[in-house]
Design a protein around this motif. Structure first.
Motif, mmCIF file in Angstrom:
data_model
loop_
_atom_site.group_PDB
_atom_site.id
_atom_site.type_symbol
_atom_site.label_atom_id
_atom_site.label_comp_id
_atom_site.label_asym_id
_atom_site.label_seq_id
_atom_site.Cartn_x
_atom_site.Cartn_y
_atom_site.Cartn_z
ATOM 1 N N ARG A 106 15.956 -33.261 14.743
ATOM 2 C CA ARG A 106 14.952 -34.285 14.456
ATOM 3 C C ARG A 106 14.164 -33.825 13.256
ATOM 4 O O ARG A 106 13.585 -32.726 13.284
ATOM 5 C CB ARG A 106 14.044 -34.510 15.678
ATOM 6 N N VAL A 107 14.110 -34.637 12.214
ATOM 7 C CA VAL A 107 13.546 -34.194 10.939
ATOM 8 C C VAL A 107 12.344 -35.003 10.495
ATOM 9 O O VAL A 107 11.741 -34.695 9.472
ATOM 10 C CB VAL A 107 14.618 -34.208 9.829
ATOM 11 N N GLY A 108 11.985 -36.014 11.232
ATOM 12 C CA GLY A 108 10.880 -36.859 10.817
ATOM 13 C C GLY A 108 9.537 -36.272 11.178
ATOM 14 O O GLY A 108 9.365 -35.667 12.235
ATOM 15 N N ARG A 109 8.583 -36.492 10.303
ATOM 16 C CA ARG A 109 7.234 -35.999 10.573
ATOM 17 C C ARG A 109 6.710 -36.561 11.882
ATOM 18 O O ARG A 109 6.034 -35.868 12.658
ATOM 19 C CB ARG A 109 6.315 -36.371 9.413
ATOM 20 N N GLY A 110 7.011 -37.807 12.154
ATOM 21 C CA GLY A 110 6.541 -38.457 13.364
ATOM 22 C C GLY A 110 7.211 -37.977 14.638
ATOM 23 O O GLY A 110 6.747 -38.314 15.737
ATOM 24 N N ASP A 111 8.270 -37.206 14.506
ATOM 25 C CA ASP A 111 8.951 -36.660 15.684
ATOM 26 C C ASP A 111 8.184 -35.500 16.297
ATOM 27 O O ASP A 111 8.453 -35.099 17.425
ATOM 28 C CB ASP A 111 10.348 -36.179 15.305
ATOM 29 N N TYR A 112 7.257 -34.932 15.555
ATOM 30 C CA TYR A 112 6.527 -33.733 15.983
ATOM 31 C C TYR A 112 5.099 -34.125 16.340
ATOM 32 O O TYR A 112 4.445 -34.854 15.597
ATOM 33 C CB TYR A 112 6.565 -32.686 14.874
ATOM 34 N N ASP A 113 4.613 -33.628 17.458
ATOM 35 C CA ASP A 113 3.335 -34.115 17.962
ATOM 36 C C ASP A 113 2.166 -33.170 17.738
ATOM 37 O O ASP A 113 1.017 -33.621 17.724
ATOM 38 C CB ASP A 113 3.438 -34.483 19.442
ATOM 39 N N TYR A 114 2.403 -31.892 17.558
ATOM 40 C CA TYR A 114 1.321 -30.952 17.280
ATOM 41 C C TYR A 114 1.659 -30.163 16.022
ATOM 42 O O TYR A 114 2.812 -29.755 15.827
ATOM 43 C CB TYR A 114 1.091 -29.996 18.451
ATOM 44 N N TRP A 115 0.612 -29.926 15.214
ATOM 45 C CA TRP A 115 0.771 -29.282 13.912
ATOM 46 C C TRP A 115 -0.257 -28.170 13.737
ATOM 47 O O TRP A 115 -1.379 -28.252 14.256
ATOM 48 C CB TRP A 115 0.571 -30.297 12.793
ATOM 49 N N GLY A 116 0.142 -27.153 12.982
ATOM 50 C CA GLY A 116 -0.814 -26.150 12.559
ATOM 51 C C GLY A 116 -1.611 -26.628 11.358
ATOM 52 O O GLY A 116 -1.399 -27.732 10.850
ATOM 53 N N GLN A 117 -2.511 -25.767 10.898
ATOM 54 C CA GLN A 117 -3.392 -26.135 9.792
ATOM 55 C C GLN A 117 -2.741 -25.875 8.434
ATOM 56 O O GLN A 117 -3.257 -26.326 7.412
ATOM 57 C CB GLN A 117 -4.712 -25.359 9.890
ATOM 58 N N GLY A 118 -1.651 -25.155 8.415
ATOM 59 C CA GLY A 118 -0.927 -24.883 7.180
ATOM 60 C C GLY A 118 -1.293 -23.555 6.564
ATOM 61 O O GLY A 118 -2.401 -23.042 6.748
#
Length: 125
Positions: A106-118
Motif C-alpha cells: 500500500r503506497v498511498g498517503r491515505g493508507d497510513y493513519d499515524y505519522w511521525g513529525q518528520g
C-alpha cells in the motif's frame, strides 16, 4: 493510538549513508505495517518503503530500490531506514507512518493513519 518519533536525519555528503529510526508507542505496533515517505517543498509526499507486520515482506519505490533498506524490531517497537549511496535529490523531510492493514503493498498517503513529525535529511553535492 500510535505515536511515532523519527530520528537520525542530518547533513551528509553525496555517496554517504544515514540510518533513520522511528520509535513507536502503542500496543498495536507489532500488528501493523510500517512505511517510510519523504516530502520536499511544493511536492506530494512520496512513498519510499514498506514493511509488513512481521517483517516478512518489504517493498520499495524504484527511486530507492537497491539503496535503501527498511527493517523493524517488534521487540523494541522500532522501524529503521538504512539509506546508502545518498544523492542530492534524496534531500527531503522523511516520515515514518503506520498502517493498520498488516500485509501487502500500500503506497498511498491515505493508507497510513499515524505519522511521525518528520526528520530532515540533507545531501550535499
Amino acid at each position: 493510538q500510535v505515536q511515532l518519533v523519527e530520528s537520525g536525519g542530518g547533513l551528509v555528503q553525496a555517496g554517504g549513508s544515514l540510518r533513520l529510526s522511528c520509535a513507536a508507542s502503542g500496543r498495536t505496533f507489532s500488528s501493523r505495517a510500517m512505511g517510510w515517505f519523504r516530502q520536499t517543498p511544493g511536492k506530494d509526499r512520496e512513498f519510499l518503503a514498506r514493511i509488513t507486520w512481521s517483517g516478512g515482506s518489504t517493498y520499495y519505490a524504484d527511486s530507492v530500490k537497491g539503496r535503501f533498506t527498511i527493517s523493524r524490531d517488534n521487540d523494541k517497537n522500532m522501524v529503521y531506514l538504512q539509506m546508502n549511496s545518498l544523492k542530492p535529490e534524496d534531500t527531503a523531510v522523511y516520515y515514518c507512518a503506520t498502517d493498520m492493514v498488516p500485509h501487502g503493498l500500500r503506497v498511498g498517503r491515505g493508507d497510513y493513519d499515524y505519522w511521525g513529525q518528520g526528520t530532515q535529511v540533507t545531501v550535499s553535492s
